[in-house]
Design a protein around this motif. Structure first.
Motif, PDB file in Angstrom:
ATOM      1  N   ALA A  91       0.750  -1.329  -0.008  1.00 10.76           N
ATOM      2  CA  ALA A  91      -0.095   0.156  -0.093  1.00 10.76           C
ATOM      3  C   ALA A  91       0.969   1.060   0.052  1.00 10.76           C
ATOM      4  O   ALA A  91       2.017   0.975   0.236  1.00 10.76           O
ATOM      5  N   TYR A  92       0.373   2.663  -0.247  1.00 10.99           N
ATOM      6  CA  TYR A  92       0.912   3.726  -0.073  1.00 10.99           C
ATOM      7  C   TYR A  92       0.550   4.355   1.010  1.00 10.99           C
ATOM      8  O   TYR A  92      -0.821   4.373   1.489  1.00 10.99           O
ATOM      9  N   ALA A  93       1.484   5.324   1.629  1.00  8.16           N
ATOM     10  CA  ALA A  93       0.986   6.135   2.478  1.00  8.16           C
ATOM     11  C   ALA A  93       1.245   7.590   2.031  1.00  8.16           C
ATOM     12  O   ALA A  93       2.011   7.732   1.271  1.00  8.16           O
ATOM     13  N   TYR A  94       0.418   8.709   2.324  1.00  7.45           N
ATOM     14  CA  TYR A  94       0.464   9.811   1.831  1.00  7.45           C
ATOM     15  C   TYR A  94       0.444  10.864   2.870  1.00  7.45           C
ATOM     16  O   TYR A  94      -0.296  10.842   3.843  1.00  7.45           O
ATOM     17  N   GLY A  95       1.107  12.158   2.529  1.00 12.81           N
ATOM     18  CA  GLY A  95       1.018  13.406   3.392  1.00 12.81           C
ATOM     19  C   GLY A  95      -0.166  14.296   2.805  1.00 12.81           C
ATOM     20  O   GLY A  95      -0.856  13.868   1.701  1.00 12.81           O
ATOM     21  N   THR A  96      -0.094  15.367   3.284  1.00 10.98           N
ATOM     22  CA  THR A  96      -1.231  16.368   2.958  1.00 10.98           C
ATOM     23  C   THR A  96      -0.773  16.754   1.569  1.00 10.98           C
ATOM     24  O   THR A  96       0.329  17.262   1.349  1.00 10.98           O
ATOM     25  N   TRP A  97      -1.815  17.318   0.773  1.00 10.28           N
ATOM     26  CA  TRP A  97      -1.446  18.167  -0.513  1.00 10.28           C
ATOM     27  C   TRP A  97      -1.180  19.590  -0.201  1.00 10.28           C
ATOM     28  O   TRP A  97      -1.598  19.937   0.888  1.00 10.28           O
ATOM     29  N   HIS A  98      -0.019  19.849  -0.739  1.00 11.25           N
ATOM     30  CA  HIS A  98       0.463  21.431  -0.800  1.00 11.25           C
ATOM     31  C   HIS A  98       0.559  22.075  -2.098  1.00 11.25           C
ATOM     32  O   HIS A  98       0.624  21.172  -3.086  1.00 11.25           O
ATOM     33  N   GLU A  99       0.178  23.244  -2.016  1.00 11.74           N
ATOM     34  CA  GLU A  99       0.192  24.080  -3.410  1.00 11.74           C
ATOM     35  C   GLU A  99       1.096  25.262  -3.526  1.00 11.74           C
ATOM     36  O   GLU A  99       1.313  25.829  -2.424  1.00 11.74           O
ATOM     37  N   ASP A 100       1.552  25.142  -4.529  1.00  8.93           N
ATOM     38  CA  ASP A 100       2.082  26.504  -5.028  1.00  8.93           C
ATOM     39  C   ASP A 100       1.220  27.433  -5.533  1.00  8.93           C
ATOM     40  O   ASP A 100       0.652  27.259  -6.784  1.00  8.93           O
ATOM     41  N   GLU A 101       0.657  28.238  -4.490  1.00 15.94           N
ATOM     42  CA  GLU A 101      -0.502  29.295  -4.816  1.00 15.94           C
ATOM     43  C   GLU A 101       0.265  30.380  -5.785  1.00 15.94           C
ATOM     44  O   GLU A 101       1.246  30.723  -5.263  1.00 15.94           O
ATOM     45  N   GLY A 102      -0.515  30.643  -6.434  1.00 16.83           N
ATOM     46  CA  GLY A 102      -0.293  31.761  -7.475  1.00 16.83           C
ATOM     47  C   GLY A 102       0.138  31.169  -8.769  1.00 16.83           C
ATOM     48  O   GLY A 102      -0.153  30.192  -9.051  1.00 16.83           O
ATOM     49  N   THR A 103       0.691  32.065  -9.421  1.00 14.54           N
ATOM     50  CA  THR A 103       1.357  31.714 -10.900  1.00 14.54           C
ATOM     51  C   THR A 103       2.818  31.274 -11.076  1.00 14.54           C
ATOM     52  O   THR A 103       3.379  31.031  -9.966  1.00 14.54           O
ATOM     53  N   CYS A 104       3.147  31.321 -12.169  1.00 15.44           N
ATOM     54  CA  CYS A 104       4.535  30.613 -12.125  1.00 15.44           C
ATOM     55  C   CYS A 104       5.618  31.852 -11.594  1.00 15.44           C
ATOM     56  O   CYS A 104       6.787  31.369 -11.541  1.00 15.44           O
ATOM     57  N   GLU A 105       5.087  33.025 -11.705  1.00 12.34           N
ATOM     58  CA  GLU A 105       6.112  34.214 -11.386  1.00 12.34           C
ATOM     59  C   GLU A 105       6.169  34.209  -9.911  1.00 12.34           C
ATOM     60  O   GLU A 105       6.979  34.786  -9.364  1.00 12.34           O
ATOM     61  N   SER A 106       5.097  33.497  -9.278  1.00  6.43           N
ATOM     62  CA  SER A 106       5.061  33.548  -7.701  1.00  6.43           C
ATOM     63  C   SER A 106       6.258  32.720  -6.858  1.00  6.43           C
ATOM     64  O   SER A 106       6.801  31.995  -7.627  1.00  6.43           O
ATOM     65  N   ALA A 107       6.455  32.956  -5.622  1.00  6.80           N
ATOM     66  CA  ALA A 107       7.440  32.338  -5.061  1.00  6.80           C
ATOM     67  C   ALA A 107       7.078  30.887  -4.846  1.00  6.80           C
ATOM     68  O   ALA A 107       5.804  30.517  -4.679  1.00  6.80           O
ATOM     69  N   ASP A 108       8.006  29.823  -4.642  1.00 10.04           N
ATOM     70  CA  ASP A 108       7.867  28.422  -4.457  1.00 10.04           C
ATOM     71  C   ASP A 108       7.087  28.358  -3.104  1.00 10.04           C
ATOM     72  O   ASP A 108       7.071  29.196  -2.221  1.00 10.04           O
ATOM     73  N   TRP A 109       6.424  27.212  -3.018  1.00  7.81           N
ATOM     74  CA  TRP A 109       5.915  26.681  -1.583  1.00  7.81           C
ATOM     75  C   TRP A 109       6.993  26.157  -1.004  1.00  7.81           C
ATOM     76  O   TRP A 109       7.737  25.205  -1.503  1.00  7.81           O
ATOM     77  N   GLY A 110       7.353  26.840   0.043  1.00  8.97           N
ATOM     78  CA  GLY A 110       8.367  26.181   0.852  1.00  8.97           C
ATOM     79  C   GLY A 110       9.668  27.383   0.595  1.00  8.97           C
ATOM     80  O   GLY A 110       9.502  28.318   0.224  1.00  8.97           O
ATOM     81  N   PRO A 111      10.736  26.842   1.210  1.00  9.64           N
ATOM     82  CA  PRO A 111      10.987  25.567   1.545  1.00  9.64           C
ATOM     83  C   PRO A 111      10.721  25.269   3.061  1.00  9.64           C
ATOM     84  O   PRO A 111      10.863  26.317   3.991  1.00  9.64           O
ATOM     85  N   TYR A 112      10.405  24.254   3.409  1.00 15.64           N
ATOM     86  CA  TYR A 112       9.849  23.849   4.609  1.00 15.64           C
ATOM     87  C   TYR A 112      10.782  22.589   5.154  1.00 15.64           C
ATOM     88  O   TYR A 112      11.080  21.826   4.366  1.00 15.64           O
ATOM     89  N   SER A 113      10.871  22.428   6.316  1.00 20.43           N
ATOM     90  CA  SER A 113      11.669  21.496   7.035  1.00 20.43           C
ATOM     91  C   SER A 113      11.010  21.039   8.199  1.00 20.43           C
ATOM     92  O   SER A 113      10.074  21.379   8.767  1.00 20.43           O
ATOM     93  N   ASN A 114      11.553  19.666   8.623  1.00 16.01           N
ATOM     94  CA  ASN A 114      10.996  19.002   9.770  1.00 16.01           C
ATOM     95  C   ASN A 114       9.674  18.571   9.644  1.00 16.01           C
ATOM     96  O   ASN A 114       8.750  18.527  10.355  1.00 16.01           O
ATOM     97  N   LEU A 115       9.295  18.317   8.343  1.00 18.18           N
ATOM     98  CA  LEU A 115       7.717  17.614   7.904  1.00 18.18           C
ATOM     99  C   LEU A 115       7.842  16.350   7.915  1.00 18.18           C
ATOM    100  O   LEU A 115       8.784  15.771   7.297  1.00 18.18           O
ATOM    101  N   GLU A 116       7.334  15.556   8.975  1.00 19.47           N
ATOM    102  CA  GLU A 116       7.375  14.368   8.996  1.00 19.47           C
ATOM    103  C   GLU A 116       6.315  13.180   8.380  1.00 19.47           C
ATOM    104  O   GLU A 116       5.090  13.752   8.280  1.00 19.47           O
ATOM    105  N   LEU A 117       6.536  12.213   7.883  1.00 19.07           N
ATOM    106  CA  LEU A 117       5.562  11.205   7.382  1.00 19.07           C
ATOM    107  C   LEU A 117       5.811   9.858   8.358  1.00 19.07           C
ATOM    108  O   LEU A 117       6.982   9.385   8.213  1.00 19.07           O
ATOM    109  N   ASN A 118       4.861   9.512   9.407  1.00 12.95           N
ATOM    110  CA  ASN A 118       4.925   8.543  10.094  1.00 12.95           C
ATOM    111  C   ASN A 118       3.828   7.471   9.863  1.00 12.95           C
ATOM    112  O   ASN A 118       2.605   7.683   9.422  1.00 12.95           O
ATOM    113  N   THR A 119       4.295   6.465   9.788  1.00 12.46           N
ATOM    114  CA  THR A 119       3.357   5.146   9.243  1.00 12.46           C
ATOM    115  C   THR A 119       3.257   4.020  10.223  1.00 12.46           C
ATOM    116  O   THR A 119       3.938   3.921  11.342  1.00 12.46           O
ATOM    117  N   SER A 120       2.189   3.294  10.494  1.00  9.23           N
ATOM    118  CA  SER A 120       1.953   2.018  11.142  1.00  9.23           C
ATOM    119  C   SER A 120       2.697   0.900  10.598  1.00  9.23           C
ATOM    120  O   SER A 120       2.823  -0.158  11.043  1.00  9.23           O
TER     121      SER A 120
END
Length: 150
Positions: A91-120
């Motif tokens: 199976a696959y585990a997924y994190g939350t969807w994140h969006e680069d809001e705006g147009t291609c001229e806008s800043a990137d989403w992020g950079p973000y750090s310390n985002l964890e994906l934990n599974t059972s």
């Protein structure tokens, strides 16, 4: 009892090879990059995502320096990305969807750090999935790194 020098050299070399043999698995932490193009016929519009992965155990991975970018020229579609992991049960585990809001001229989403994906369940490999949201469907691409703990 005298140990021949040649036998000692073979023993030391064998031990060194065993140690080196473990190194590639431990080197699985690192950078992932994924790119998706909106149109299969060419062009550069679409999206890209990259992150530094740090596997902290068999069931967890931390994402650092993670960005999502809508690439130009603008195609009018939003770009979304998420963490994705293949588990040992298939199976696959997924994190939350994140969006680069705006147009291609806008800043990137992020950079973000310390985002964890934990599974059972144990993670075989983890990475980033980047998609162009076409409205009725998503066009996606995913890149992975192997988990050295499984």
């Amino acid at each position: 009892m005298r140990i021949p020098l040649r036998a000692l050299g073979v023993t030391v070399a064998s031990a060194a090879l065993l140690t080196v043999g473990l190194t590639p698995a431990m080197a699985a932490d690192g950078h992932v990059y994924s790119r998706v193009l909106t149109y299969p016929s060419g062009g550069t519009s679409g999206g890209e995502s990259d992150a530094d992965l740090n596997f902290t155990g068999a069931r967890s991975v931390t994402y650092n320096n993670w960005t999502i970018n809508d690439t130009c020229p603008g195609d009018g579609y939003r770009v979304i990305g998420r963490a994705r992991a293949l588990l040992t049960n298939g199976a696959y585990a997924y994190g939350t969807w994140h969006e680069d809001e705006g147009t291609c001229e806008s800043a990137d989403w992020g950079p973000y750090s310390n985002l964890e994906l934990n599974t059972s369940t144990n993670i075989v490999k983890a990475g980033v999935e980047i998609c162009v949201d076409l409205g009725s469907s998503n066009k996606c691409s995913t890149s992975y790194r192997d988990n050295p703990h499984t």
